[in-house]
Enzyme design. Structure first.
Site, PDB file in Angstrom:
ATOM      1  CG  ASP A  63      -2.066  -1.049   0.960  1.00  0.00           C
ATOM      2  OD1 ASP A  63      -2.476  -1.232  -0.208  1.00  0.00           O
ATOM      3  OD2 ASP A  63      -2.485  -1.699   1.926  1.00  0.00           O
TER       4      ASP A  63
ATOM      5  CG  ASP B  55      -7.437  -4.479  -2.004  1.00  0.00           C
ATOM      6  OD1 ASP B  55      -7.832  -5.503  -2.588  1.00  0.00           O
ATOM      7  OD2 ASP B  55      -7.789  -4.181  -0.862  1.00  0.00           O
TER       8      ASP B  55
END
Ligand code: GLY
Length: 374
Positions: free
Chosen positions: A87, A148
């Site tokens: 991330d 994601d």
């Protein structure tokens, strides 16, 4: 309608600067954001909200607050605080890359390039994927990709553009191709995650982490796919990515419930207690806005997608936004982090707030997010 919603969001963000101080909001509990030092995967979304408010209003208060968050991200990079996950793309695209895009600040660009290297280090050459979570060789997550990650790839494409070093783009493309092949199913639904043999790259199975069950379609995952493949198309012009984004968007829109804001999984049995995920609808709306910019004027899917976008945004503004609650900290109610494990199943999600505001300011003023150079 968008203008009023943005003004409400700006007012709340102004109050939140005071409330949050040097900390970062994550998800809420009992109507209040849980705050943390800069050590979560979500901390870039607060920076992004501040930059969007600055661009929309021109008010230096937002700029100063956003710059303070970038200083914090610099310290995080120097001290390597919880950067061992994919991330990095969310964290540094919306903080230092945003500063570079808006202010052309060279130090912010350097920091963002450092972040791209941290993300690149998660490439596993044997398996040919970017490992989402955990250290290399991790028994649980060593061979795992998640949808994601499609929103983390823009950091790599951008680093290629800035440096001319092909390794960033090659890795992003290989990962996007693998995600397209294994995470997107033939009926245009998606797996949240997929497991590979880390030694050989051999495919093992699809699964979920936050969805209802392994073969179900987690709505937020589908939304990450819509936006992520549209962004991969932006950078590569590979028509397969555009087609994939469109297919995922069609599936999403065709399954909107009556109030146009999705439940947390497309396969979960729906009753009066079933939780929503407003953040999934916000991400999908922002993604469809990006997708639409790449379609020909006469594209046969354009009207359907535009209608889905309008319905999603109206659904959020009219039924889920905290407009009329001046003391609320969050912008969107009824997001869910992980209903499966009862983790903030019906709360504010800072990423939901970010994508909601990103979509609003793009609709109202054409201000884009910070995923690519303008
Ligand atoms: N990327 C983590 C989540 O969507 O919950």
């Amino acid at each position: 309608m968008w203008k009023q919603a943005i003004e409400d969001a700006v007012q709340k963000t102004r109050a939140n600067i005071e409330r949050f101080g040097s900390q970062f909001p994550h998800v809420s509990e009992n109507g209040h954001y849980l705050l943390n030092d800069n050590d979560e995967w979500t901390d870039g979304f607060w920076s992004g909200i501040l930059w969007l408010c600055y661009e929309y209003t021109g008010d230096e208060v937002f700029k100063a607050a956003a710059e303070r968050t970038v200083d914090s991200f610099r310290k995080r990079m120097d001290a390597k605080v919880k950067l061992d996950h994919h991330d990095i793309g969310f964290l540094y695209s919306l903080s230092s890359k945003a500063q570079w895009i808006i202010e052309r600040d060279e130090k912010a660009k350097e920091l963002t390039l450092q972040a791209a290297d941290v993300l690149l280090a998660r490439w596993r050459p044997k398996g040919q994927y970017i490992q989402a979570w955990g250290p290399e060789g991790d028994p649980q997550n060593g061979g795992r990709i998640i949808i994601d990650c499609m929103l983390n790839l823009p950091l790599l494409y951008w680093a290629y553009e800035q440096t001319g070093d092909a390794k960033y783009k090659e890795v992003a493309i290989l990962h996007a191709d693998k995600s397209r092949r294994f995470l997107v199913r033939g009926d245009d639904s998606s797996y949240h995650t997929f497991y590979f043999d880390p030694e050989t790259g051999g495919a093992i199975r699809g699964g979920t982490h936050q969805g209802y069950q392994d073969g179900s379609t987690w709505t937020r995952g589908q939304a990450w796919g819509i936006y992520g493949f549209a962004l991969s198309y932006h950078y590569t012009k590979n028509p397969l990515y555009l087609e994939t984004s469109k297919r995922l968007a069609r599936f999403f829109i065709e399954r909107l419930p009556e109030d146009n804001v999705v439940y947390w999984d497309f396969d979960v049995p729906v009753n009066a207690d079933t939780k929503r995920d407003s953040s999934g609808s916000a991400i999908a709306a922002a993604g469809i806005l990006e997708l639409l910019t790449h379609l020909e004027a006469n594209d046969p899917d354009r009207a359907f997608l535009e209608d889905g976008l309008q319905r999603s945004m109206k659904g959020l503004v009219e039924g889920y936004a905290t407009i009329g609650q001046p003391d609320a900290e969050g912008l969107l109610e009824h997001g869910s982090y992980s209903v499966r494990v009862d983790l903030s199943p019906d709360d504010y999600m800072i990423w939901g707030d970010y994508y909601y505001l990103e979509a609003l300011v793009r609709l109202e003023k054409g201000i884009k997010g910070y995923w690519y150079e303008r």
